[in-house]
Design a protein around this motif. Structure first.
Motif, mmCIF file in Angstrom:
data_model
loop_
_atom_site.group_PDB
_atom_site.id
_atom_site.type_symbol
_atom_site.label_atom_id
_atom_site.label_comp_id
_atom_site.label_asym_id
_atom_site.label_seq_id
_atom_site.Cartn_x
_atom_site.Cartn_y
_atom_site.Cartn_z
ATOM 1 N N LEU A 35 70.331 39.000 38.647
ATOM 2 C CA LEU A 35 70.694 37.811 37.775
ATOM 3 C C LEU A 35 69.838 36.605 37.886
ATOM 4 N N PHE A 36 69.615 36.202 39.095
ATOM 5 C CA PHE A 36 68.742 35.428 39.486
ATOM 6 C C PHE A 36 67.314 35.310 38.984
ATOM 7 N N ASP A 37 66.895 36.580 39.037
ATOM 8 C CA ASP A 37 65.666 36.805 38.509
ATOM 9 C C ASP A 37 65.522 36.532 37.007
ATOM 10 N N LYS A 38 66.510 36.804 36.378
ATOM 11 C CA LYS A 38 66.390 36.618 34.837
ATOM 12 C C LYS A 38 66.622 35.205 34.641
ATOM 13 N N ALA A 39 67.488 34.481 35.483
ATOM 14 C CA ALA A 39 67.503 33.039 35.077
ATOM 15 C C ALA A 39 66.488 32.335 35.500
ATOM 16 N N ASN A 40 65.783 32.717 36.709
ATOM 17 C CA ASN A 40 64.505 32.093 37.010
ATOM 18 C C ASN A 40 63.394 32.073 35.727
ATOM 19 N N ALA A 41 63.293 33.424 35.341
ATOM 20 C CA ALA A 41 62.395 33.623 34.357
ATOM 21 C C ALA A 41 62.800 32.728 32.845
ATOM 22 N N LEU A 42 64.168 32.544 32.912
ATOM 23 C CA LEU A 42 64.556 31.580 31.553
ATOM 24 C C LEU A 42 64.142 30.186 31.748
ATOM 25 N N TYR A 43 64.305 29.790 33.335
ATOM 26 C CA TYR A 43 63.906 28.450 33.590
ATOM 27 C C TYR A 43 62.698 28.132 33.393
ATOM 28 N N ASP A 100 60.287 29.281 31.792
ATOM 29 C CA ASP A 100 59.870 29.254 30.164
ATOM 30 C C ASP A 100 60.177 28.152 29.600
ATOM 31 N N ILE A 101 61.460 27.619 30.108
ATOM 32 C CA ILE A 101 61.857 26.247 29.447
ATOM 33 C C ILE A 101 61.038 25.110 30.139
ATOM 34 N N ALA A 102 61.124 25.076 31.776
ATOM 35 C CA ALA A 102 60.733 24.096 32.520
ATOM 36 C C ALA A 102 59.304 23.916 32.372
ATOM 37 N N GLY A 103 58.618 25.147 32.355
ATOM 38 C CA GLY A 103 57.272 25.265 32.487
ATOM 39 C C GLY A 103 56.828 25.933 33.693
ATOM 40 N N SER A 104 55.471 26.443 34.046
ATOM 41 C CA SER A 104 55.227 27.361 35.054
ATOM 42 C C SER A 104 55.342 26.808 36.498
ATOM 43 N N SER A 105 55.361 25.561 36.718
ATOM 44 C CA SER A 105 55.462 24.990 37.961
ATOM 45 C C SER A 105 56.879 25.160 38.776
ATOM 46 N N ALA A 106 58.013 25.188 37.901
ATOM 47 C CA ALA A 106 59.357 25.187 38.090
ATOM 48 C C ALA A 106 59.465 26.525 38.722
ATOM 49 N N ASP A 107 60.274 26.538 39.759
ATOM 50 C CA ASP A 107 60.991 27.928 40.498
ATOM 51 C C ASP A 107 62.357 27.797 40.956
ATOM 52 N N LEU A 108 63.191 28.522 40.277
ATOM 53 C CA LEU A 108 64.702 28.269 40.591
ATOM 54 C C LEU A 108 64.845 29.122 41.887
ATOM 55 N N LYS A 109 63.996 30.133 42.220
ATOM 56 C CA LYS A 109 64.347 30.970 43.561
ATOM 57 C C LYS A 109 64.399 29.777 44.945
ATOM 58 N N ASP A 110 63.518 28.836 44.597
ATOM 59 C CA ASP A 110 63.366 27.973 45.678
ATOM 60 C C ASP A 110 64.762 27.012 46.138
#
Length: 134
Positions: A64-72, A74-84
């Motif tokens: 689920l975190f991988d899917k949420a990270n992919a969505l994030y 896509d929305i915020a740009g390529s520099s954003a990473d939710l996993k960090d």
């Protein structure tokens, strides 16, 4: 002559009359209330930490975190990473902080409840409780 065992058997088969007692709770000891609320708060803190770990592990294993990270990204740009941000260290650190704050708050609420109850007894007369020996 009857034996001792027969006398005891007769005695145990007799039904005892039910005795009911009505008592008023007119005082709650402050330190007893603080200790009990602290122990309850510690139990809830342990439950909070373990539940957070289990939920995080299940959500991480299901992807689920991988899917949420992919969505994030896509929305915020390529520099954003939710996993960090959602690492196990950060999540468990937040759970420990919440558990400690809950422990302090629940202990304080137990103390406040005891003081407020003891003050309200002067007005209401206390809580009437019934007991029985059944």
């Amino acid at each position: 002559m009857s034996s001792v065992a027969e006398k005891l058997a007769k005695k145990s088969t007799r039904s005892k009359p039910t005795k009911q007692v009505r008592l008023k709770l007119v005082y709650i000891d402050f330190w007893s209330s603080v200790k009990l609320s602290f122990l309850v708060a510690i139990c809830l803190a342990v439950v909070t930490i373990v539940a957070t770990f289990l939920i995080f592990t299940v959500l991480n294993q299901t992807g689920l975190f991988d899917k949420a990270n992919a969505l994030y990204t896509d929305i915020a740009g390529s520099s954003a990473d939710l996993k960090d941000f959602l690492s196990i260290g950060n999540v468990m650190g937040f759970a420990v902080v919440v558990a400690v704050l809950n422990t302090v708050v629940i202990t304080a609420l137990g103390a406040i409840f005891a003081v407020l109850y003891n003050l309200s007894v002067k007005i209401t007369g206390g809580l009437l409780v019934g007991f029985t020996n059944n």
